[in-house]
Design an enzyme around this catalytic site. Structure first.
Site, PDB file in Angstrom:
ATOM      1  N   CYS A   1      23.767  -6.737  17.880  1.00 36.82           N
ATOM      2  CA  CYS A   1      25.008  -7.510  17.879  1.00 36.82           C
ATOM      3  C   CYS A   1      25.998  -6.904  18.875  1.00 36.82           C
ATOM      4  CB  CYS A   1      25.610  -7.522  16.477  1.00 36.82           C
ATOM      5  SG  CYS A   1      24.463  -8.055  15.187  1.00 36.82           S
TER       6      CYS A   1
ATOM      7  N   TYR B   1      21.157 -11.657  13.308  1.00 31.21           N
ATOM      8  CA  TYR B   1      21.204 -13.050  13.721  1.00 31.21           C
ATOM      9  C   TYR B   1      19.816 -13.662  13.878  1.00 31.21           C
ATOM     10  CZ  TYR B   1      26.179 -12.457  14.736  1.00 31.21           C
ATOM     11  OH  TYR B   1      27.533 -12.209  14.644  1.00 31.21           O
TER      12      TYR B   1
ATOM     13  N   ASP C   1      28.762  -5.224  18.417  1.00 34.06           N
ATOM     14  CA  ASP C   1      29.318  -3.915  18.098  1.00 34.06           C
ATOM     15  C   ASP C   1      28.445  -3.102  17.156  1.00 34.06           C
ATOM     16  OD1 ASP C   1      32.116  -4.379  19.313  1.00 34.06           O
ATOM     17  OD2 ASP C   1      31.868  -6.068  17.937  1.00 34.06           O
TER      18      ASP C   1
ATOM     19  N   ARG D   1      19.143  12.530  49.880  1.00 32.39           N
ATOM     20  CA  ARG D   1      20.151  11.930  49.006  1.00 32.39           C
ATOM     21  C   ARG D   1      19.560  11.835  47.600  1.00 32.39           C
ATOM     22  NH1 ARG D   1      19.536   8.254  53.286  1.00 32.39           N
ATOM     23  NH2 ARG D   1      18.619   6.773  51.806  1.00 32.39           N
TER      24      ARG D   1
ATOM     25  N   HIS E   1      17.481   3.359  54.109  1.00 34.00           N
ATOM     26  CA  HIS E   1      17.003   3.440  52.719  1.00 34.00           C
ATOM     27  C   HIS E   1      15.696   2.659  52.639  1.00 34.00           C
ATOM     28  CE1 HIS E   1      17.580   4.470  48.521  1.00 34.00           C
ATOM     29  NE2 HIS E   1      17.216   3.244  48.180  1.00 34.00           N
TER      30      HIS E   1
ATOM     31  N   ARG F   1      18.925  -5.224  53.152  1.00 35.67           N
ATOM     32  CA  ARG F   1      20.190  -5.079  52.440  1.00 35.67           C
ATOM     33  C   ARG F   1      21.220  -4.666  53.477  1.00 35.67           C
ATOM     34  NH1 ARG F   1      20.096  -1.132  47.243  1.00 35.67           N
ATOM     35  NH2 ARG F   1      20.396   0.425  48.873  1.00 35.67           N
TER      36      ARG F   1
ATOM     37  N   LYS G   1      27.665   7.616  42.753  1.00 35.94           N
ATOM     38  CA  LYS G   1      28.152   6.237  42.637  1.00 35.94           C
ATOM     39  C   LYS G   1      28.085   5.779  41.178  1.00 35.94           C
ATOM     40  CE  LYS G   1      23.582   4.242  43.538  1.00 35.94           C
ATOM     41  NZ  LYS G   1      22.803   3.321  44.384  1.00 35.94           N
TER      42      LYS G   1
END
Length: 410
Positions: free
Chosen positions: A328, A281, A330, A236, A180, A148, A47
């Site tokens: 930052c 920053y 990038d 699993r 699970h 869940r 997944k």
């Protein structure tokens, strides 16, 4: 080394950063895990685009190494495996139950097994199977405490009775029953034993209703390593096949597992700054003496979390250097020290990878933000190109631009 043709772009795009996936590590990890479990069947969970490693590539490597099932969260992932020509059994467990769902229709038509944990899911899947005149294979899911997916204990009897009725009518086949564990990553927790006891009771109820599931499955990665008695018919394996720790007390290396993924980027700038210089920053970091800083062209748009600022390291020039200042969008900075230590523009920084090479692990980066390695590897942005080392291949050299200036695509 094979580059993903859809993500190579220009040489500059490749050099901004790269995700390298060692598929031989995936293969070796699957073999090691299979040897540790008494279960007859082994599911490789792929997944989330194979936990950021590449859905189809990981699936193929895992199957070649001995996995005989694949697991996906979303049906679109399962269908992508089928479109890639993969015919191995696939279980998928997260979808919107609707009789008009074209995705469920495609999944049933492509022999994707579906998890069913409610009357609504059962009705939708059976209705679509009837319209296709193609019985659906389902795995009934018990909610054993995770709250869940899955049916709660008080709803289980009705679910298995309805499933048996639909099975007799030829609309579906109950191939499996699963759950699970809420405390899967804390294998010694008493809640696990209680959940397994509830699971065994649910299987007995299903059999009393006339169902005969061939697959019972409970164990995820941590349970494979720490609670082999929970194996039942199938396990699993998710995080462990990628070589990361499925629980805080488990060291993957102790079980012969190694990380398959490495993230690298070049140094694009080296500069010397005086004492008292604010970095990035808000000047969350201020130098107390003259320092050399290196600029790495990756940031939170690439999946580098802001939380690693001042808390994690990269491997560069044969040593570990700290991230300094706020990450930052990038780019981020690293502190090279009072001397550059031989680091220059173009040198490769390893953000995280295999700790046997001296690099930080994804688990270390996860700990830096109060999380785990699985969050780190799943943050990696699609814009970063992937390069794959195939199982059985010799060690590949670092990527280099061919003479014509175009990126190499194998």
């Amino acid at each position: 080394m094979r580059l993903n043709a859809q993500q190579t772009g220009t040489p500059e795009a490749v050099l901004s950063g790269q995700v390298s996936v060692d598929l031989s590590a995936i293969s070796d990890n699957v073999r090691a895990l299979r040897a540790l479990t008494p279960a007859r069947h082994f599911m490789a969970v792929v997944k989330g685009n194979g936990y950021g490693h590449g859905l189809v590539d990981v699936a193929q490597a895992a199957l070649a190494a001995g996995a005989d099932w694949l697991g996906t969260a979303q049906l679109t992932e399962a269908l992508a495996l089928r479109q890639a020509g993969i015919t191995a059994p696939v279980l998928s467990w997260l979808y919107l139950a609707a009789a008009s769902s074209e995705t469920i229709r495609k999944a049933v038509g492509n022999d994707v097994d579906l998890s069913v944990g409610s009357a609504a899911q059962l009705e939708a899947v059976a209705g679509i199977a009837l319209s296709l005149k193609h019985p659906a294979a389902v795995h009934l899911e018990l909610d054993s405490g995770l709250s869940r997916g899955g049916a709660r204990a008080e709803d289980w009897q009705d679910l298995v009775a309805a499933a048996r009725e639909l099975e007799l009518a030829g609309h579906l086949k109950v191939r499996g029953i699963w759950t699970h564990l809420a405390w899967a990553d804390v294998p010694a927790h008493p809640g696990n034993a209680a959940a397994v006891e509830a699971f065994e009771a649910a299987v007995r109820q299903a059999r009393e209703a006339g169902l005969d599931p061939e697959l019972r499955h409970v164990s995820s990665s941590a349970n494979i390593l720490d609670r082999p008695e929970f194996a039942f018919d199938m396990v699993r394996a998710g995080l462990a096949i990628y070589g990361l720790a499925p629980a805080d007390h488990l060291d993957p290396a102790d079980y012969g597992l190694r990380p398959a993924l490495t993230v690298t980027a070049p140094v694009v700038l080296v500069k010397k700054v005086p004492a008292g210089t604010g970095v990035s920053y808000e000047h969350q970091a201020i130098t107390h003496e003259p320092r050399f800083l290196g600029l790495i062209p990756l940031g939170y748009a690439d999946g580098v979390p802001k939380g690693v600022s001042g808390r994690s390291i990269v491997q560069l020039g044969g040593r570990r250097v700290p991230v300094i200042g706020k990450v930052c969008m990038d780019q981020f900075m690293v502190d090279l020290g009072p001397e550059p230590g031989g680091v220059s523009v173009g040198d490769t920084a390893v953000l995280f990878g295999d700790p046997r090479t001296g690099a930080a692990s994804a688990d270390e980066w996860g700990a830096a933000i109060g999380s785990h390695g699985d969050e780190i590897i799943n943050r990696i942005a699609p814009r970063l190109p992937r390069a794959y080392r195939l199982p059985g291949a010799h060690e590949c050299p670092d990527y280099q631009e061919p003479g014509d200036g175009a990126p190499h695509v194998a």
